[in-house]
Design a protein around this motif. Structure first.
Motif, PDB file in Angstrom:
ATOM      1  N   ALA A 118       0.827  -1.207   0.000  1.00 58.81           N
ATOM      2  CA  ALA A 118       0.000   0.000   0.000  1.00 58.81           C
ATOM      3  C   ALA A 118       0.863   1.260   0.000  1.00 58.81           C
ATOM      4  N   VAL A 119       2.005   1.198   0.684  1.00 57.35           N
ATOM      5  CA  VAL A 119       2.920   2.341   0.733  1.00 57.35           C
ATOM      6  C   VAL A 119       3.738   2.442  -0.557  1.00 57.35           C
ATOM      7  N   PHE A 120       4.129   1.272  -1.096  1.00 54.08           N
ATOM      8  CA  PHE A 120       5.005   1.213  -2.267  1.00 54.08           C
ATOM      9  C   PHE A 120       4.359   0.400  -3.402  1.00 54.08           C
ATOM     10  N   PRO A 121       3.271   0.861  -3.978  1.00 57.06           N
ATOM     11  CA  PRO A 121       2.649   0.109  -5.078  1.00 57.06           C
ATOM     12  C   PRO A 121       3.607  -0.016  -6.257  1.00 57.06           C
ATOM     13  N   HIS A 122       3.515  -1.159  -6.934  1.00 50.57           N
ATOM     14  CA  HIS A 122       4.340  -1.471  -8.109  1.00 50.57           C
ATOM     15  C   HIS A 122       5.809  -1.673  -7.760  1.00 50.57           C
ATOM     16  N   ALA A 123       6.105  -1.841  -6.486  1.00 49.22           N
ATOM     17  CA  ALA A 123       7.488  -2.085  -6.085  1.00 49.22           C
ATOM     18  C   ALA A 123       7.871  -3.538  -6.324  1.00 49.22           C
ATOM     19  N   THR A 124       9.176  -3.743  -6.514  1.00 47.24           N
ATOM     20  CA  THR A 124       9.750  -5.083  -6.460  1.00 47.24           C
ATOM     21  C   THR A 124      10.449  -5.213  -5.118  1.00 47.24           C
ATOM     22  N   PHE A 125      10.098  -6.263  -4.360  1.00 53.13           N
ATOM     23  CA  PHE A 125      10.668  -6.474  -3.030  1.00 53.13           C
ATOM     24  C   PHE A 125      11.782  -7.521  -3.085  1.00 53.13           C
ATOM     25  N   VAL A 126      12.857  -7.251  -2.390  1.00 55.05           N
ATOM     26  CA  VAL A 126      13.979  -8.177  -2.259  1.00 55.05           C
ATOM     27  C   VAL A 126      13.760  -8.991  -0.988  1.00 55.05           C
ATOM     28  N   VAL A 127      13.692 -10.313  -1.127  1.00 50.36           N
ATOM     29  CA  VAL A 127      13.431 -11.173   0.036  1.00 50.36           C
ATOM     30  C   VAL A 127      14.251 -12.448  -0.057  1.00 50.36           C
ATOM     31  N   GLY A 128      14.407 -13.124   1.095  1.00 57.06           N
ATOM     32  CA  GLY A 128      14.972 -14.456   1.123  1.00 57.06           C
ATOM     33  C   GLY A 128      13.855 -15.492   1.095  1.00 57.06           C
ATOM     34  N   VAL A 129      14.205 -16.755   0.860  1.00 55.78           N
ATOM     35  CA  VAL A 129      13.179 -17.797   0.788  1.00 55.78           C
ATOM     36  C   VAL A 129      12.449 -17.945   2.122  1.00 55.78           C
ATOM     37  N   ASP A 130      13.122 -17.644   3.242  1.00 59.54           N
ATOM     38  CA  ASP A 130      12.446 -17.729   4.532  1.00 59.54           C
ATOM     39  C   ASP A 130      11.292 -16.732   4.613  1.00 59.54           C
ATOM     40  N   THR A 131      11.500 -15.547   4.052  1.00 55.48           N
ATOM     41  CA  THR A 131      10.441 -14.540   4.060  1.00 55.48           C
ATOM     42  C   THR A 131       9.306 -14.918   3.130  1.00 55.48           C
ATOM     43  N   ILE A 132       9.617 -15.424   1.946  1.00 55.71           N
ATOM     44  CA  ILE A 132       8.548 -15.784   1.011  1.00 55.71           C
ATOM     45  C   ILE A 132       7.725 -16.942   1.578  1.00 55.71           C
ATOM     46  N   LEU A 133       8.360 -17.814   2.364  1.00 58.47           N
ATOM     47  CA  LEU A 133       7.615 -18.885   3.029  1.00 58.47           C
ATOM     48  C   LEU A 133       6.651 -18.327   4.073  1.00 58.47           C
ATOM     49  N   ARG A 134       7.072 -17.287   4.785  1.00 58.90           N
ATOM     50  CA  ARG A 134       6.172 -16.665   5.765  1.00 58.90           C
ATOM     51  C   ARG A 134       4.995 -15.981   5.070  1.00 58.90           C
ATOM     52  N   LEU A 180      14.251 -20.568  -4.422  1.00 55.26           N
ATOM     53  CA  LEU A 180      12.838 -20.523  -4.794  1.00 55.26           C
ATOM     54  C   LEU A 180      12.403 -21.806  -5.481  1.00 55.26           C
ATOM     55  N   ASP A 181      13.291 -22.403  -6.275  1.00 57.81           N
ATOM     56  CA  ASP A 181      12.941 -23.611  -7.019  1.00 57.81           C
ATOM     57  C   ASP A 181      12.664 -24.805  -6.112  1.00 57.81           C
ATOM     58  N   ASP A 182      13.103 -24.746  -4.849  1.00 60.00           N
ATOM     59  CA  ASP A 182      12.874 -25.845  -3.905  1.00 60.00           C
ATOM     60  C   ASP A 182      11.531 -25.724  -3.191  1.00 60.00           C
ATOM     61  N   LEU A 183      10.829 -24.620  -3.369  1.00 61.90           N
ATOM     62  CA  LEU A 183       9.619 -24.343  -2.604  1.00 61.90           C
ATOM     63  C   LEU A 183       8.353 -24.696  -3.376  1.00 61.90           C
ATOM     64  N   ARG A 188      -0.686 -18.147  -6.978  1.00 61.84           N
ATOM     65  CA  ARG A 188      -0.813 -16.687  -7.086  1.00 61.84           C
ATOM     66  C   ARG A 188       0.455 -15.990  -6.596  1.00 61.84           C
ATOM     67  N   LEU A 189       1.092 -16.529  -5.560  1.00 60.83           N
ATOM     68  CA  LEU A 189       2.333 -15.954  -5.053  1.00 60.83           C
ATOM     69  C   LEU A 189       3.506 -16.312  -5.962  1.00 60.83           C
ATOM     70  N   ALA A 190       3.567 -17.567  -6.385  1.00 58.20           N
ATOM     71  CA  ALA A 190       4.664 -18.008  -7.256  1.00 58.20           C
ATOM     72  C   ALA A 190       4.742 -17.170  -8.523  1.00 58.20           C
ATOM     73  N   ALA A 191       3.600 -16.735  -9.019  1.00 60.69           N
ATOM     74  CA  ALA A 191       3.567 -15.942 -10.250  1.00 60.69           C
ATOM     75  C   ALA A 191       4.209 -14.570 -10.081  1.00 60.69           C
ATOM     76  N   LEU A 192       4.367 -14.122  -8.836  1.00 64.17           N
ATOM     77  CA  LEU A 192       4.951 -12.805  -8.567  1.00 64.17           C
ATOM     78  C   LEU A 192       6.443 -12.873  -8.305  1.00 64.17           C
ATOM     79  N   CYS A 193       7.013 -14.100  -8.294  1.00 64.28           N
ATOM     80  CA  CYS A 193       8.383 -14.302  -7.818  1.00 64.28           C
ATOM     81  C   CYS A 193       9.366 -14.591  -8.945  1.00 64.28           C
ATOM     82  N   HIS A 194      10.575 -14.051  -8.766  1.00 67.20           N
ATOM     83  CA  HIS A 194      11.698 -14.331  -9.658  1.00 67.20           C
ATOM     84  C   HIS A 194      12.869 -14.810  -8.803  1.00 67.20           C
ATOM     85  N   SER A 195      13.523 -15.862  -9.236  1.00 68.09           N
ATOM     86  CA  SER A 195      14.553 -16.509  -8.429  1.00 68.09           C
ATOM     87  C   SER A 195      15.951 -16.025  -8.782  1.00 68.09           C
TER      88      SER A 195
END
Length: 214
Positions: A118-134, A180-183, A188-195
């Protein structure tokens, strides 16, 4: 960025920071922006984290993501957090000052990714696999329907994720390095992710380990 208060420098005067801090905690602004030495770009790249402390793994992730997206990384620190204690004014400024003006830094009160989007629409977020799992974990939402609703809101906001591998603990993970390939993620979430593959990045280091080693 909208609703963002840009400070004069990465090391503003105490009076300027105090005024900005009051605006943030009273919800008069969505975020504080401490400028880095790189010019901003149309694409917004946001790296959320506690950065307590920032370490070489964070900086390498920021560099690789910036090269991938073609925009400077903005390190984002939420003063409120889902899993960790709220940080105060002194702690917040100390964490910002770690970056020494070399990188853009954002302070927010947006602990969840729905709030960040909501604060950063259209942003790309940098995350680790632990965060994407959460982000995918139903336990953080209360039900599958609420989780799926949150993922839908991320998609509507036009947000994406650059996902880096790291060691993941748990009953089955046993501290192994995962990408990411191990998860197995909701579609809907996978479609937003790049590894980012392990061949490009692997740093087995965490802020927790650094604090415990002190």
């Amino acid at each position: 960025m909208t609703g963002i208060l840009r400070l004069s420098s990465a090391t503003p005067a105490q009076s300027e920071f105090s005024t900005a801090w009051e605006a943030l905690i009273s919800d008069n602004v969505a975020a504080l922006h401490f400028p880095g030495h790189q010019s901003d770009a149309d694409q917004l790249l946001v790296f959320p984290g506690a950065f307590n402390p920032v370490h070489e793994g964070h900086l390498r992730m920021a560099e690789l993501a910036a090269n991938r997206i073609g925009a400077p990384t903005h390190f984002e620190i939420s003063v409120t957090n889902v899993d960790k204690a709220t940080i105060d004014k002194t702690q917040a400024l100390s964490r910002v000052q770690q970056f020494r003006g070399e990188h853009h830094v954002l302070l927010t009160r947006a602990p969840t990714f729905v709030e960040k989007a909501a604060v950063f629409p259209h942003a790309t977020f940098v995350v680790g696999v632990d965060t994407i799992l959460r982000i995918a974990d139903v336990r953080y939402y209360g039900s599958t329907a609420k989780r799926d609703g949150a993922l839908a809101s991320l998609a509507r906001a036009g947000c994406k994720f650059v996902v880096f591998g790291r060691r993941v603990t748990g009953n089955q993970a046993q501290g192994r390095f995962h990408t990411l390939d191990d998860l197995v993620l909701p579609q809907r979430l996978a479609a937003l992710c790049h590894s980012i593959p392990e061949a490009q990045f692997r740093v087995d280091l965490s802020s927790t380990e650094l604090r415990e080693a002190e």
